[in-house]
Design a protein around this motif. Structure first.
Motif, short mmCIF file in Angstrom:
data_model
loop_
_atom_site.label_atom_id
_atom_site.label_comp_id
_atom_site.label_asym_id
_atom_site.label_seq_id
_atom_site.Cartn_x
_atom_site.Cartn_y
_atom_site.Cartn_z
N UNK A 50 47.23 64.41 53.59
CA UNK A 50 48.22 65.47 53.43
C UNK A 50 49.64 64.96 53.32
N UNK A 51 49.81 63.68 52.99
CA UNK A 51 51.15 63.08 52.96
C UNK A 51 51.72 62.97 51.54
N UNK A 52 50.91 63.22 50.53
CA UNK A 52 51.41 63.17 49.15
C UNK A 52 50.63 64.17 48.30
N UNK A 53 51.24 64.67 47.23
CA UNK A 53 52.64 64.49 46.83
C UNK A 53 53.56 65.33 47.70
N UNK A 54 54.86 65.07 47.61
CA UNK A 54 55.79 65.76 48.49
C UNK A 54 55.84 67.26 48.21
N UNK A 55 55.52 67.64 46.99
CA UNK A 55 55.56 69.07 46.63
C UNK A 55 54.35 69.85 47.16
N UNK A 56 53.38 69.15 47.72
CA UNK A 56 52.11 69.81 48.08
C UNK A 56 52.22 70.59 49.38
N UNK A 57 51.41 71.64 49.46
CA UNK A 57 51.14 72.27 50.73
C UNK A 57 49.87 71.61 51.31
N UNK A 58 49.56 71.87 52.58
CA UNK A 58 48.46 71.11 53.20
C UNK A 58 47.08 71.36 52.59
N UNK A 59 46.85 72.57 52.08
CA UNK A 59 45.50 72.91 51.62
C UNK A 59 45.16 72.11 50.37
N UNK A 60 44.04 71.45 50.40
CA UNK A 60 43.63 70.60 49.27
C UNK A 60 42.13 70.36 49.32
N UNK A 61 41.59 70.01 48.17
CA UNK A 61 40.17 69.68 48.11
C UNK A 61 39.93 68.77 46.91
N UNK A 62 38.93 67.91 47.04
CA UNK A 62 38.51 67.11 45.90
C UNK A 62 37.01 67.36 45.67
N UNK A 63 36.68 67.70 44.43
CA UNK A 63 35.29 67.86 44.04
C UNK A 63 34.86 66.59 43.30
#
Ligand SMILES: CC(C)(COP(=O)(O)OP(=O)(O)OC[C@H]1O[C@@H](n2cnc3c(N)ncnc32)[C@H](O)[C@@H]1OP(=O)(O)O)[C@@H](O)C(=O)NCCC(=O)NCCS
Length: 163
Positions: A50-63
């Motif tokens: 959750x440290x990059x990119x700076x524009x990101x919010x915490x929610x993320x996923x990789x398929x």
């Protein structure tokens, strides 16, 4: 082929897919830093943390797409603050020998379903102006925000277009 959620345990294999697909797909656009294994693997560590990119919010996923126990493609997406958009495709690569078989469409569908499950609407993706694979995004009605960014204002409309 199965679509699964990737974890930090997949970082080495994902990094290899990213580098190999770049070299196979658009070698003329690749710079040394784009294919440096340690640099790219570290980038994935910071992304998962959750440290990059700076524009990101915490929610993320990789398929990830797995064929015979081997990862052959992936799509990483996160919620974002960029351009007042809701979500951003961070990285999207399929190995060349598996391209044009519907794998990318299935990954995009998983990503779109994830954005809808997160109750957000708009989506963006950065792409080099000279990357010929922009045709994939344009096929699915992406529109240019500027020469580096393609956006969709409503992922529900995008969902209706994909496989
Ligand atoms: C872009 C990418 C992820 C798409 O994955 P894919 O598995 O090849 O996509 P699909 O097979 O689902 O393609 C769906 C449709 O998109 C369009 N399309 C995909 N690649 C295309 C290309 N190179 N040129 C023109 N149209 C293309 C086609 O209309 C295709 O349908 P068709 O094969 O029936 O004509 C993959 O090609 C890839 O890894 N490219 C290199 C990396 C890259 O550029 N990533 C995106 C930038 S971040």
């Amino acid at each position: 082929m199965k679509i699964r959620i990737a974890t930090t345990a997949d970082i080495d294999e994902i990094t290899r897919v990213e580098i190999d697909s770049k070299l196979q797909s658009f070698p003329q656009l690749v710079e040394a830093c784009d294919i440096n294994f340690d640099t790219r693997a570290y980038r994935w560590e910071t992304w998962f943390a959750g440290q990059s990119p700076v524009s990101a919010r915490p929610e993320r996923i990789m398929f990830k797409v797995v064929d015979n126990s081997k990862i052959i493609g992936y799509l990483a997406i996160q919620l974002t603050t960029r351009f007042d958009m809701d979500a951003e495709i961070q990285s999207f690569f399929v190995l060349k020998e598996y391209q044009r078989k519907g794998v990318g469409c299935r990954l995009l569908k998983s990503a779109v379903n994830w954005t809808i499950a997160n109750h957000v609407q708009s989506l963006c993706v950065g792409i080099l102006p000279a990357n010929p694979y922009r045709a994939f995004y344009l096929k699915y009605s992406g529109r240019y925000l500027n020469e580096h960014w393609i956006v969709w204002d409503d992922v529900n409309l995008l969902k209706a277009l994909i496989c």
